[in-house]
Design an enzyme around this catalytic site. Structure first.
Site, PDB file in Angstrom:
ATOM      1  N   ASP A   1       0.872  -1.189   0.000  1.00  0.00           N
ATOM      2  CA  ASP A   1       0.000   0.000   0.000  1.00  0.00           C
ATOM      3  C   ASP A   1       0.897   1.224   0.000  1.00  0.00           C
ATOM      4  OD1 ASP A   1      -2.191   1.967   0.841  1.00  0.00           O
ATOM      5  OD2 ASP A   1      -3.301   0.111   1.036  1.00  0.00           O
TER       6      ASP A   1
ATOM      7  N   ASP B   1       3.579   1.891  -4.540  1.00  0.00           N
ATOM      8  CA  ASP B   1       2.683   2.850  -5.192  1.00  0.00           C
ATOM      9  C   ASP B   1       2.392   2.289  -6.577  1.00  0.00           C
ATOM     10  OD1 ASP B   1       1.521   4.875  -6.670  1.00  0.00           O
ATOM     11  OD2 ASP B   1       2.835   6.452  -5.915  1.00  0.00           O
ATOM     12  N   VAL B   2       1.143   1.899  -6.811  1.00  0.00           N
ATOM     13  CA  VAL B   2       0.825   1.174  -8.045  1.00  0.00           C
ATOM     14  C   VAL B   2       0.984   2.020  -9.304  1.00  0.00           C
ATOM     15  CG1 VAL B   2      -0.711  -0.481  -6.914  1.00  0.00           C
ATOM     16  CG2 VAL B   2      -1.668   1.671  -7.837  1.00  0.00           C
TER      17      VAL B   2
ATOM     18  N   TYR C   1     -13.986   7.419 -12.947  1.00  0.00           N
ATOM     19  CA  TYR C   1     -14.031   6.175 -12.159  1.00  0.00           C
ATOM     20  C   TYR C   1     -14.623   5.064 -13.018  1.00  0.00           C
ATOM     21  CZ  TYR C   1     -14.723   2.934  -8.268  1.00  0.00           C
ATOM     22  OH  TYR C   1     -14.656   1.828  -7.449  1.00  0.00           O
TER      23      TYR C   1
ATOM     24  N   LYS D   1     -12.639   1.668 -14.311  1.00  0.00           N
ATOM     25  CA  LYS D   1     -13.094   0.310 -13.996  1.00  0.00           C
ATOM     26  C   LYS D   1     -13.446  -0.448 -15.268  1.00  0.00           C
ATOM     27  CE  LYS D   1     -12.377   0.506  -9.624  1.00  0.00           C
ATOM     28  NZ  LYS D   1     -11.382  -0.374  -8.992  1.00  0.00           N
TER      29      LYS D   1
ATOM     30  N   THR E   1     -10.987   6.928   0.380  1.00  0.00           N
ATOM     31  CA  THR E   1     -10.988   8.205  -0.340  1.00  0.00           C
ATOM     32  C   THR E   1     -12.392   8.688  -0.720  1.00  0.00           C
ATOM     33  OG1 THR E   1     -10.457   6.820  -2.250  1.00  0.00           O
ATOM     34  CG2 THR E   1      -8.664   8.137  -1.330  1.00  0.00           C
TER      35      THR E   1
END
Ligand SMILES: NC(=O)c1ccc[n+]([C@@H]2O[C@H](COP(=O)([O-])OP(=O)(O)OC[C@H]3O[C@@H](n4cnc5c(N)ncnc54)[C@H](O)[C@@H]3O)[C@@H](O)[C@H]2O)c1
Length: 250
Positions: A36, A62-63, A155, A159, A193
């Site tokens: 994470d 950190d992705v 968003y 997705k 978030t």
């Protein structure tokens, strides 16, 4: 012990569904690399697993950062010899941003949610290839398939991108013994978030739309992630499983 001796890396595992998956995987015998950007919470998850007799370590990942992926996967291969399961769970919420058409936030959503999963598939599959294959599980959302009030377009786009990458990657990597699937949660506890989705009036209205009449629990998502991670789903690849109490079935 459905993941006995397996090595699993989970992104965004310091809270919510990633944390639930980490605890579940450890109970099922996996060694879990908890990752994470929230270091204190991630460290606490790994400590909790070890306190219960499981095997886990925390690593910052950190992705959005490719160098971070290279370092994490190299660490896993150096210390554990292989990677069997990758859960691309990390993400940021697109619900009730003050400006639902903010271009800057669109870019950020695509950066974290979609690019993060792209990099995960890229580096995860490279680690699994030639080492017995593995299972990659991506977290999408019902927003990839249906419209909802108050959700930023970015968003939904992020997705949808994950859903599309899941099917394409599943075909691309099938010959290497790597399965790639997705889990699409519906109405779950708010993300770290989230903004307005914590509003009780909004949530009550959303729950009214769920055929099962309730919010999902993170464990109910973790159990489906476990199924896709384990050999019980050995002939399943390229699917998205909705965990939404029937929301998208309507
Ligand atoms: N909660 C919901 O209602 C819901 C519904 C559908 C889908 N989802 C998806 O499920 C996944 C998990 O959501 P959750 O509810 O557990 O949310 P959460 O906010 O509790 O967990 C997400 C984690 O991702 C981490 N993260 C954020 N940016 C990161 C980055 N750049 N690098 C690494 N980690 C980062 C956060 O620190 C956090 O710990 C997400 O992909 C989310 O989009 C959630």
């Amino acid at each position: 012990m459905r993941l006995a001796d397996k090595i699993a890396l989970i992104t965004g595992a310091s809270s919510g569904m990633g944390r639930a998956a980490a605890l579940t995987f450890a109970r099922e015998g996996a060694t879990v690399v908890v990752t994470d950007v929230e270091d204190a919470d991630g460290t606490a998850v790994a400590e909790e697993i070890r306190a219960h007799g499981g095997q886990a370590e925390y690593r910052r990942l950190d992705v959005t950062d490719e160098a971070s992926w290279t370092a994490a996967v190299t660490h896993v291969l150096d210390h554990h010899g292989r990677l069997d399961v990758l859960v691309n769970n990390a993400g940021i919420s697109g619900t009730f941003d003050p400006d639902l058409t903010s271009t800057a936030f669109y870019d950020r959503l695509l950066q974290v949610n979609a690019r993060g999963v792209f990099l995960g598939i890229k580096h995860g599959a490279a680690a699994m290839s030639g080492r017995g294959g593995g299972s990659i599980v991506n977290l999408t959302s019902i927003a990839a398939s249906i419209g909802q009030i108050g959700v930023h377009l970015g968003y939904a786009a992020s997705k949808g991108a994950i859903k599309a990458m899941t099917t394409t990657a599943s075909v691309h990597y099938a010959g290497e013994g790597i399965r790639v699937n997705a889990v699409a949660p519906g109405l779950l506890p708010p993300m770290r978030t989230s903004r307005g989705s914590t509003d009780p009036v909004w949530r009550a209205k959303q729950v009214e739309g769920v055929p099962m009449g309730r919010t999902g629990e993170v464990q109910e998502v973790a159990d489906v992630i476990l199924f896709l991670a384990s050999a019980e789903s050995s002939y399943v690849t390229g699917v998205e499983i909705q965990v939404d109490g029937g929301y998208t079935a309507q």
